[in-house]
Design a protein around this motif. Sequence first.
Motif, mmCIF file in Angstrom:
data_model
loop_
_atom_site.group_PDB
_atom_site.id
_atom_site.type_symbol
_atom_site.label_atom_id
_atom_site.label_comp_id
_atom_site.label_asym_id
_atom_site.label_seq_id
_atom_site.Cartn_x
_atom_site.Cartn_y
_atom_site.Cartn_z
ATOM 1 N N LEU A 131 0.799 -1.410 -0.002
ATOM 2 C CA LEU A 131 -0.021 -0.073 0.058
ATOM 3 C C LEU A 131 0.841 1.221 0.095
ATOM 4 O O LEU A 131 0.495 2.283 -0.795
ATOM 5 N N GLU A 132 1.829 1.104 0.868
ATOM 6 C CA GLU A 132 2.833 2.544 0.774
ATOM 7 C C GLU A 132 3.526 2.587 -0.366
ATOM 8 O O GLU A 132 3.797 3.749 -0.890
ATOM 9 N N LEU A 133 3.745 1.550 -1.091
ATOM 10 C CA LEU A 133 4.692 1.705 -2.392
ATOM 11 C C LEU A 133 3.768 2.189 -3.503
ATOM 12 O O LEU A 133 4.303 3.022 -4.241
ATOM 13 N N VAL A 134 2.514 1.728 -3.478
ATOM 14 C CA VAL A 134 1.740 2.225 -4.481
ATOM 15 C C VAL A 134 1.036 3.521 -4.151
ATOM 16 O O VAL A 134 0.932 4.430 -4.925
ATOM 17 N N GLY A 135 1.199 3.912 -2.944
ATOM 18 C CA GLY A 135 0.570 5.183 -2.434
ATOM 19 C C GLY A 135 1.931 6.229 -2.679
ATOM 20 O O GLY A 135 1.406 7.233 -3.467
ATOM 21 N N GLN A 136 2.949 5.918 -2.583
ATOM 22 C CA GLN A 136 4.216 7.105 -2.784
ATOM 23 C C GLN A 136 4.575 6.874 -4.365
ATOM 24 O O GLN A 136 4.743 7.844 -5.007
ATOM 25 N N GLY A 137 4.573 5.663 -4.888
ATOM 26 C CA GLY A 137 5.044 5.444 -6.410
ATOM 27 C C GLY A 137 4.100 5.923 -7.274
ATOM 28 O O GLY A 137 4.325 6.332 -8.491
ATOM 29 N N GLY A 138 2.852 5.515 -6.762
ATOM 30 C CA GLY A 138 1.626 5.502 -7.570
ATOM 31 C C GLY A 138 0.903 6.680 -7.593
ATOM 32 O O GLY A 138 0.459 7.315 -8.747
ATOM 33 N N LEU A 139 0.622 7.455 -6.388
ATOM 34 C CA LEU A 139 -0.046 8.475 -6.193
ATOM 35 C C LEU A 139 0.529 9.727 -5.663
ATOM 36 O O LEU A 139 0.180 10.608 -5.271
ATOM 37 N N GLY A 140 2.009 9.584 -5.439
ATOM 38 C CA GLY A 140 2.988 10.521 -4.557
ATOM 39 C C GLY A 140 2.171 11.080 -3.324
ATOM 40 O O GLY A 140 1.998 11.957 -2.955
ATOM 41 N N TYR A 141 1.734 9.851 -2.398
ATOM 42 C CA TYR A 141 1.042 10.246 -1.355
ATOM 43 C C TYR A 141 1.422 9.143 -0.177
ATOM 44 O O TYR A 141 1.539 8.108 -0.507
ATOM 45 N N SER A 142 1.497 9.519 0.955
ATOM 46 C CA SER A 142 2.137 8.514 2.014
ATOM 47 C C SER A 142 0.630 8.144 2.959
ATOM 48 O O SER A 142 0.154 9.233 3.404
ATOM 49 N N PHE A 143 0.413 6.868 2.993
ATOM 50 C CA PHE A 143 -0.742 6.551 3.792
ATOM 51 C C PHE A 143 -0.142 6.075 5.237
ATOM 52 O O PHE A 143 -0.754 5.856 6.080
ATOM 53 N N ASN A 144 1.276 6.448 5.559
ATOM 54 C CA ASN A 144 1.847 5.887 6.840
ATOM 55 C C ASN A 144 1.418 4.813 7.107
ATOM 56 O O ASN A 144 1.224 4.302 8.259
ATOM 57 N N ALA A 145 1.315 3.780 5.893
ATOM 58 C CA ALA A 145 0.893 2.375 6.046
ATOM 59 C C ALA A 145 1.857 1.719 7.079
ATOM 60 O O ALA A 145 1.476 0.724 7.610
ATOM 61 N N LEU A 146 3.248 1.941 7.137
ATOM 62 C CA LEU A 146 4.141 1.213 7.964
ATOM 63 C C LEU A 146 4.220 1.378 9.411
ATOM 64 O O LEU A 146 4.766 0.692 10.118
ATOM 65 N N ASP A 147 3.538 2.375 9.799
ATOM 66 C CA ASP A 147 3.448 2.944 11.195
ATOM 67 C C ASP A 147 2.227 2.395 11.955
ATOM 68 O O ASP A 147 1.124 2.593 11.573
ATOM 69 N N GLU A 148 2.504 1.553 12.821
ATOM 70 C CA GLU A 148 1.416 0.770 13.592
ATOM 71 C C GLU A 148 0.586 1.699 14.501
ATOM 72 O O GLU A 148 -0.434 1.415 14.870
ATOM 73 N N ASN A 149 1.296 2.796 14.760
ATOM 74 C CA ASN A 149 0.576 3.750 15.674
ATOM 75 C C ASN A 149 -0.388 4.817 14.931
ATOM 76 O O ASN A 149 -1.303 5.303 15.671
ATOM 77 N N VAL A 150 -0.352 4.852 13.877
ATOM 78 C CA VAL A 150 -1.173 5.725 12.841
ATOM 79 C C VAL A 150 -2.444 4.873 12.622
ATOM 80 O O VAL A 150 -2.531 3.943 11.792
ATOM 81 N N LYS A 151 -3.578 5.476 12.993
ATOM 82 C CA LYS A 151 -4.874 4.752 12.620
ATOM 83 C C LYS A 151 -5.319 5.477 11.249
ATOM 84 O O LYS A 151 -5.572 6.676 11.022
ATOM 85 N N ASN A 152 -5.139 4.566 10.133
ATOM 86 C CA ASN A 152 -5.532 5.182 8.778
ATOM 87 C C ASN A 152 -6.735 4.240 8.105
ATOM 88 O O ASN A 152 -6.524 3.207 7.855
ATOM 89 N N ALA A 153 -7.812 5.182 8.118
ATOM 90 C CA ALA A 153 -9.082 4.527 7.603
ATOM 91 C C ALA A 153 -8.951 3.918 6.362
ATOM 92 O O ALA A 153 -9.442 3.042 5.944
ATOM 93 N N TYR A 154 -8.007 4.789 5.287
ATOM 94 C CA TYR A 154 -7.904 4.144 4.063
ATOM 95 C C TYR A 154 -7.101 2.989 3.998
ATOM 96 O O TYR A 154 -7.523 2.122 3.247
ATOM 97 N N ALA A 155 -6.339 2.872 4.675
ATOM 98 C CA ALA A 155 -5.255 1.792 4.567
ATOM 99 C C ALA A 155 -6.114 0.386 5.214
ATOM 100 O O ALA A 155 -6.025 -0.547 4.648
#
Length: 550
Positions: free
Chosen positions: A185-209
């Motif tokens: 998700l983070e690879l396609v977020g940054q590489g695909g959309l130029g956007y970070s979902f902070n998907a690797l951070d377990e402390n971040v609650k990300n509804a999209y992720a």
Amino acid sequence: MISATQVLLYLPVFCVCWLAVSVTRRWIRQAPLHKIPGPPRLSLINGNLKQIFDINRGMSFHTNIIQTYGRIIRIWGLLGDTQLYISDPKALHNILIKDQYVFEETSGFIVSNRIFFGMNLTGTLGEHHRRQRKLLNPVFSAAHMRYMIPVFYKITHQLCDIIKAKTSDGPRELDIMEWMGRVALELVGQGGLGYSFNALDENVKNAYAEAARGFTPALAKVEFYRPFLPLVVPIVPAWVRRWLAKNLPWKDLNNVTEIVDIMNETSIKILEEKKKALQKGDDAVVHQVAEGRDIMSILLQANISASEDMKLPESEILAQMSLLIFAAMDTTSSALTRILHVLSENQDVQDKLREEVLNAYKSSESGDLDYDTLHELPYLEAVCRETLRLYSPVLIMSRTARKDIMVPLDVPTTIGNSEVSEMFIPEDTTIYIGIRAINTDPLIWGPDANEWKPERFLNPLPESVTDAKVPGVYANLLTFLGGGRACIGFKFSQMEMKIVLSLLISTFKFTPSKKSVSWKLGGVLLPMEEGSLTPSLPLVVSLVKETGKN
């Protein structure tokens, strides 16, 4: 004059008669297909469809019919509809390439993708699809993938640091499926959309992720009902369908609707931010994630400079964003998880692969590997190819014949009492393209076709492979399909897999967990622990230095 009461009385009779006539007419037109060998129907109404899409037992059903009935298989659909399951290479060349505009995506696939994502590559047909693809093709070129290398490495190093911290005190069991989903998700977020979902951070609650990771398992639970959508959509207004999807006491459908809403809202937010940056000029663009080199930034710039007849409306660019996330995340995370799973069960292969990538990294002046060096690692390539051959993340794809057509066969088959070298396919017949079936065909790959042997790709391939002319875009395989609707992002996916694997295998050792796991059938194959429908693959992970490696 017919009264309203009479209309209400006769309407059900008319509907039943219309259905009976339609079913009878279809049965007569498809009569030539009835003699093709295939499994007995499970029920008169559903035929074999519940077996085809069964999450728990679907894999064994597919395997059994391939082994029992061969390359051309008759499948029973709804109310006696006769469908075909095909893995003959010459027939598939016609279906995917030569006659690809006769064999288009099924109506259920097109309609559902329009509902879920909008008018993107999977929701359009004919000239509309070709126009979209022409604009998107350069964005997914190998030349552009080179610019993505630093972004991919930065994210994967972050993943390695997290796993190092978790395994610093010794081997630890981790859910590899979860971490491959996060990194994909983070690879396609940054590489695909130029956007970070902070998907690797377990402390971040990300509804999209959370929504993106749950989409495929949720969709698998309602997959059986996709064919009904073309019947519902023309007669039920969109606002009514939406209200029903959100309010019917049907948890699985409610869940899919909520996930789609979250994905759409986030995509709108990302698109608005990108448009503002482009309007401010180059300085604003380079300060974004991926410095404006991500796929969507390049697409937006290409769309601005495109001729008026080639431009995509904003709604279609938005639709491509949702598709990119879904397609790139689920297939790549499934493939990466499968590779690590099979490597954990084959320690000799894992050790050999580790030696190759460690030597490559030691020889690299910059520390990371460039595009060409990464693609020149033969054993890494062989492991990826063999896993994608034997364990394609997607088992089948479907097509519909839009008119009567004759299709040639590579190997003659018996239909009834006759041996035929070509087959008549009536209009409106549904075709299942047997991706895994052709990838593991013993007539093509030999008697060991169902064994995982990366070494087969280190030597010249047998003539049976090259002579088969499998109509795929990758490695004589159908994993990424072929023709005008082949996976447009397969180079993106390859780069993701190779960078993640090279760093993980050079840093960690993976061994099997004691927990029982099986791979379940859905839109994408996913591992699940026994008794669970939540994707998960526990593996024991330890630092390489603890195993005696340098």
